[in-house]
Design a protein around this motif. Structure first.
Motif, mmCIF file in Angstrom:
data_model
loop_
_atom_site.group_PDB
_atom_site.id
_atom_site.type_symbol
_atom_site.label_atom_id
_atom_site.label_comp_id
_atom_site.label_asym_id
_atom_site.label_seq_id
_atom_site.Cartn_x
_atom_site.Cartn_y
_atom_site.Cartn_z
ATOM 1 N N PRO A 94 0.829 -1.207 0.000
ATOM 2 C CA PRO A 94 0.000 0.000 0.000
ATOM 3 C C PRO A 94 0.865 1.259 0.000
ATOM 4 C CG PRO A 94 -0.288 -1.260 2.036
ATOM 5 C CD PRO A 94 0.607 -2.045 1.164
ATOM 6 N N ILE A 98 -0.400 4.820 6.720
ATOM 7 C CA ILE A 98 -1.325 3.980 7.466
ATOM 8 C C ILE A 98 -1.896 4.742 8.648
ATOM 9 C CG2 ILE A 98 -1.407 1.949 8.955
ATOM 10 C CD1 ILE A 98 0.780 0.943 6.751
ATOM 11 N N SER A 140 -10.421 -12.021 5.563
ATOM 12 C CA SER A 140 -10.554 -10.584 5.844
ATOM 13 C C SER A 140 -9.636 -10.178 6.982
ATOM 14 C CB SER A 140 -12.003 -10.188 6.111
ATOM 15 O OG SER A 140 -12.715 -11.228 6.674
ATOM 16 N N VAL A 143 -6.485 -9.483 5.213
ATOM 17 C CA VAL A 143 -6.607 -8.221 4.456
ATOM 18 C C VAL A 143 -6.505 -7.039 5.411
ATOM 19 C CG1 VAL A 143 -8.203 -6.805 3.126
ATOM 20 C CG2 VAL A 143 -7.922 -9.205 2.553
ATOM 21 N N LEU A 144 -7.206 -7.148 6.532
ATOM 22 C CA LEU A 144 -7.205 -6.040 7.495
ATOM 23 C C LEU A 144 -5.793 -5.803 8.025
ATOM 24 C CD1 LEU A 144 -8.889 -4.020 9.079
ATOM 25 C CD2 LEU A 144 -9.178 -5.742 10.851
ATOM 26 N N ARG A 146 -3.107 -6.412 6.591
ATOM 27 C CA ARG A 146 -2.276 -5.799 5.554
ATOM 28 C C ARG A 146 -2.590 -4.314 5.426
ATOM 29 N NH1 ARG A 146 -2.942 -4.826 -0.397
ATOM 30 N NH2 ARG A 146 -0.817 -4.385 -1.023
ATOM 31 N N LEU A 147 -3.871 -3.970 5.447
ATOM 32 C CA LEU A 147 -4.255 -2.562 5.327
ATOM 33 C C LEU A 147 -3.697 -1.761 6.484
ATOM 34 C CD1 LEU A 147 -7.966 -2.761 4.172
ATOM 35 C CD2 LEU A 147 -5.976 -2.089 2.846
ATOM 36 N N TYR A 213 -7.205 -13.313 0.042
ATOM 37 C CA TYR A 213 -6.191 -12.278 0.228
ATOM 38 C C TYR A 213 -5.428 -12.021 -1.074
ATOM 39 C CZ TYR A 213 -1.896 -10.026 1.596
ATOM 40 O OH TYR A 213 -0.844 -9.164 1.649
ATOM 41 N N SER A 217 -5.101 -8.452 -2.905
ATOM 42 C CA SER A 217 -3.848 -7.713 -3.093
ATOM 43 C C SER A 217 -3.343 -7.830 -4.519
ATOM 44 C CB SER A 217 -2.799 -8.233 -2.125
ATOM 45 O OG SER A 217 -2.739 -9.620 -2.225
ATOM 46 N N SER A 220 -4.873 -5.182 -6.622
ATOM 47 C CA SER A 220 -4.332 -3.838 -6.444
ATOM 48 C C SER A 220 -2.890 -3.747 -6.903
ATOM 49 C CB SER A 220 -4.461 -3.404 -4.989
ATOM 50 O OG SER A 220 -3.808 -4.339 -4.172
#
Lengths: 233, 481, 107
Positions: A94, A98, A140, A143-144, A146-147, A213, A217, A220
């Motif tokens: 990303p 953050i 998720s 994913v979370l 990672r975000l 996941y 990712s 993106s």
């Protein structure tokens, strides 16, 4: 040609709308007089005792119609393969800063989500739940994290690929083993059915989480137009 | 129909083997591992298919209960003569195209890595469709096939490939959902998903009629019958060469196979009247339209792709003559012969384009003598597509002609003959350009022997199928009665 | 009884709205959303036929819906990646007219 294009488009839209409305009318009329009491719930209840699980949906998914589920995992894997092809196997970190609040929230939520996922997996044998729900929650959670900057994978490395394939491979092997004992494909012996289904579900949970996941990712990883330096076509 | 329940796992293995090969090529993407996987997978699949064919030969049709549950609760695999021939066509084309691909992708590590698992999943999906005896299972197998196909089309990357892949994907999803809605309607009405059981229970209810319309329309979009063919030429022309071959030869046949299967086993005439005539008319328009469009193409792969639109039309001439066994044989033979000939033609065209570095039909004049094998393959495949003896396409078109005379529907005969003439019209200029001498022959790139061999093997097979038509034809008869 | 029919008709309506969107909308993202709406309609309809009067709900349509959802999610993820790739390579957001992109078939 260009000038009358809008008019042409509007006509096309109106025609499509009429078509869709007409179809809706016909379908609605058809569904109002569907007979009652048809279906396989009786057969499913009867066979439930030999299925190895107590939840009838899980029994259908992994035993009675396990073949569909096996192929459905193929579809999941295919989408990952497709996304990998489109991104040349890259995962992008990303680029935004953050949010510290998200970071704190994720540290609380992620362990909880992993716990919930384990519960859903375990519960799937006798209540609504199972590998897909558990995998979605676990996915998720990844994913979370990672975000929130807790974890980042740079590339689809081998461990990643193996984890994504794990559920499918385990399922396929367990589905084929009965053939060696003179049974049919995906015919678990009733006494082992419960444990075999749980093994499949546990490995599927991991794979589904990893696949979801990767889809997130991997998608993106394709640079959008505002980021120059994307792969030249 | 005579039918037995078997416990011999040959049908299941036809799906398991490609799946295992897909998993192996995904986990071990090295050259030696890939060679080993295919050296095991193809002979094993041939062996299973041979034994499955023997069972069908002996018993008529075989049903295999996955998980031992049996329909209606479980899923059955179902194989008859029709399935066997489709499986045979699939394995032959997939094998030839695999050999071709091992040269085609040889320098390209990135693409090779994703190509093989996708390719094997595509094979599994195709086998799954041809063996499925369950309408919902067919939806899942179709999705496996479609997503693999679209990913394979987009493997090439360019604008054209991505856009036409997307177009194909959207049409296909529309078709799948329409199909699924139809399946849901059938389940809502009868509570059954098994094809054989549905055939015994279905009646002329409004819900069933709507379900049939949804199912057939959805599948027509996937099989690219006129006027739902618009996505096909570009998707097939812009894919990598071996993928084009598989798409035209196999992937469009799978939804057609489902229509044929449901038409003969489930939808009886009192449920849908006149629908057969309509499909026949659409098929006729496709034959002529595809032929005319092929005539107008300037690029080789587009021409071959438009020829697919035209050849698919023949398949639908079965429906208005559905009572005739000749029509059935002709239609199935058309699917088979087109599969082999078109795959061969795409591979041969790919070789010509590779040698020339250009895909303009005009530029083929510069090509001389270097590619005798591919030129010969293109010609042989062309003979079959035009419907000239001794190609397999001749048997197909002959059976259809016979059926049209027998049933008194002579107007289809005109279409069949006109379609053959059109095929000659668009194929002869290509052949003339390849053979004709040019003043300034251009420098040709080298084409590996394996790529040429793959094309010629398929072309010769389509000829052999025409000469030795008796064996497949007698196998079909088990599908009929 | 009436409850089932409300859900069935709701499913059918969603299916047709999605169908309209898939055909009429030009932007690829809208098309992708539309087929998800269509899928949602089919799944709602399937769940409604599982209700099945007073008996226990039929598990088979539920399993079909779960399978269908997974298939749709996979297809959507792949389609979105494809859309991003199309957009990053060419800037295109729609499929464009068939005739217009006829000239640039790359070797």
């Amino acid at each position: 040609m260009k000038a009358d294009e809008p008019a042409e488009k509007i006509t096309q839209r109106i025609l499509t709308a009429f078509f869709a409305a007409g179809l809706a009318l016909v379908l609605a009329m058809a569904v109002t007089d569907l007979p009652e009491g048809v279906g396989l719930s009786g057969d499913a209840q009867e066979s439930l005792k030999q299925s190895g699980v107590e939840n009838s949906v899980t029994a259908v998914l992994l035993n009675f119609r396990g073949y569909d589920t096996l192929l459905e995992i193929c579809v999941l894997l295919l989408s990952v393969l497709g996304v990998m092809t489109l991104t040349n196997g890259r995962i992008r970190r990303p680029e935004y800063s953050i949010d510290p609040l998200l970071h704190v929230l994720a540290r609380v939520l992620v362990p909880l989500m992993v716990l919930v996922s384990g519960y859903l997996l375990y519960e799937g044998s006798y209540a609504p739940g199972g590998a897909f729900q558990a995998g979605a929650v676990l996915g998720s959670a990844i994913v979370l994290s990672r975000l929130a900057g807790l974890a980042a994978v740079e590339k689809f490395n081998r461990a990643f690929l193996v984890a994504a394939m794990l559920g499918f491979a385990v399922f396929l092997i367990i589905a084929v083993i009965p053939l060696a004992y003179g049974r049919n494909f995906i015919e678990y012996p009733p006494e082992y059915a419960g444990i075999l289904i749980f093994t499949i579900e546990a490995s599927l949970t991991i794979s589904i989480a990893i696949i979801l996941y990767s889809l997130f990712s991997g998608g993106s990883a394709i640079p959008s137009r505002s980021h120059p330096g994307g792969r030249k076509n | 129909m005579q039918e037995i329940i078997t416990t011999a796992p040959w049908g299941a293995l036809m799906v398991v083997i490609p799946l295992a090969a897909a998993a192996a090529s995904y986990l071990f993407p090295w050259r030696s591992a890939l060679m080993a996987a295919s050296a095991i997978a193809f002979p094993a699949a041939f062996y299973s298919l041979a034994l499955l064919a023997r069972d069908v030969w002996v018993s008529g049709a075989v049903r295999y209960r996955i998980g031992g549950w049996g329909s209606p609760l479980g899923i059955d695999l179902f194989a008859d003569g029709l399935s066997i021939l489709m499986l045979f066509m699939t394995i032959v084309v997939v094998m030839a195209a695999s050999i071709y691909s091992s040269f085609y992708f040889s320098g390209d590590v990135e693409r090779k890595r994703s190509f093989w698992p996708l390719w094997m999943f595509l094979w599994a999906g195709l086998n799954g469709v041809f063996l499925s005896g369950d309408v919902f299972n067919l939806y899942v197998t179709l999705e496996v096939m479609v997503i693999a196909s679209v990913a394979l089309i987009s493997l090439k990357g360019g604008r054209e490939a991505l856009l036409s892949g997307m177009r194909y994907f959207l049409v296909s999803v529309l078709g799948s959902l329409s199909y699924l809605m139809g399946v849901a309607m059938l389940y809502g009405s009868y509570g059954i998903l098994d094809i054989g059981a549905l055939g015994r229970t279905i009646g002329p209810d409004p819900a069933a009629q709507i379900a049939i319309v949804l199912i057939v329309t959805g599948l027509l979009a996937k099989t690219a019958l006129f006027p739902l063919h618009f996505w096909l030429p570009k998707a097939h022309a812009s894919a990598p060469v071996p993928v084009s071959a598989a798409l035209s030869a196999l992937v469009v046949k799978a939804p057609f196979y489902i229509i044929l299967r449901l038409w003969t086993d489930v939808f009886s005439h009192d449920i849908i009247s006149h629908a057969g005539l309509m499909l026949g008319v659409l098929g006729s328009v496709a034959i002529i339209w595809g032929g005319v469009m092929a005539l107008r193409q300037t690029r080789l792969k587009m021409l071959v792709a438009y020829s697919t639109v035209s050849q698919i039309g023949y398949l639908f001439l079965f429906f208005p003559m559905a009572g005739s066994s000749d029509a059935f044989l002709g239609c199935v033979y058309q699917a088979l012969s087109h599969g082999l000939a078109k795959a061969s033609m795409f591979l041969a065209a790919g070789n010509l384009i590779k040698a020339l570095g250009s895909d303009l039909i005009e530029d083929l004049r510069g090509l001389r003598q270097r590619l005798n094998i591919s030129t010969f393959a293109f010609g042989l495949a062309g003979i079959s597509l035009m419907g000239l003896p001794p190609g397999a396409g001749f048997i197909a078109k002959w059976q259809l002609l016979k059926a049209s005379i027998e049933t008194g529907q002579w107007w289809w005969a005109i279409i069949i003959v006109a379609g053959g003439l059109l095929a000659a019209g668009y194929l002869f200029p290509v052949l003339r350009n390849i053979i004709s001498q040019s003043q300034d022959p251009v420098e040709c790139a080298k084409v590996p022997f394996g790529m040429e061999a793959a094309a010629i093997v398929l072309a010769v097979l389509s000829l052999v199928l025409g000469i030795a038509a008796a064996v497949p034809l007698s196998l079909f008869r088990t599908a009929l009665l | 009884m009436t409850q089932e029919i409300i859900y069935s008709i709701g499913g059918v309506l969603l299916f047709c709205i999605g169908l309209y969107g898939l055909i009429a909308c030009e932007h690829l993202f809208r098309k992708i959303l539309s087929f998800n709406i269509m899928g949602g309609g089919v799944f709602l309809f399937l769940v409604s036929i599982a209700l099945n009067g007073d008996n226990t709900p039929d598990p088979v349509p539920h399993a079909m819906v779960l399978t269908g959802i997974v298939v749709t999610v996979s297809a959507t993820a792949f389609a979105l990646a494809l859309l991003r790739r199309i957009n990053s390579g060419t800037g295109a957001e729609t499929l464009g007219r068939l005739e217009q992109d006829a000239s640039d078939l790359d070797g």
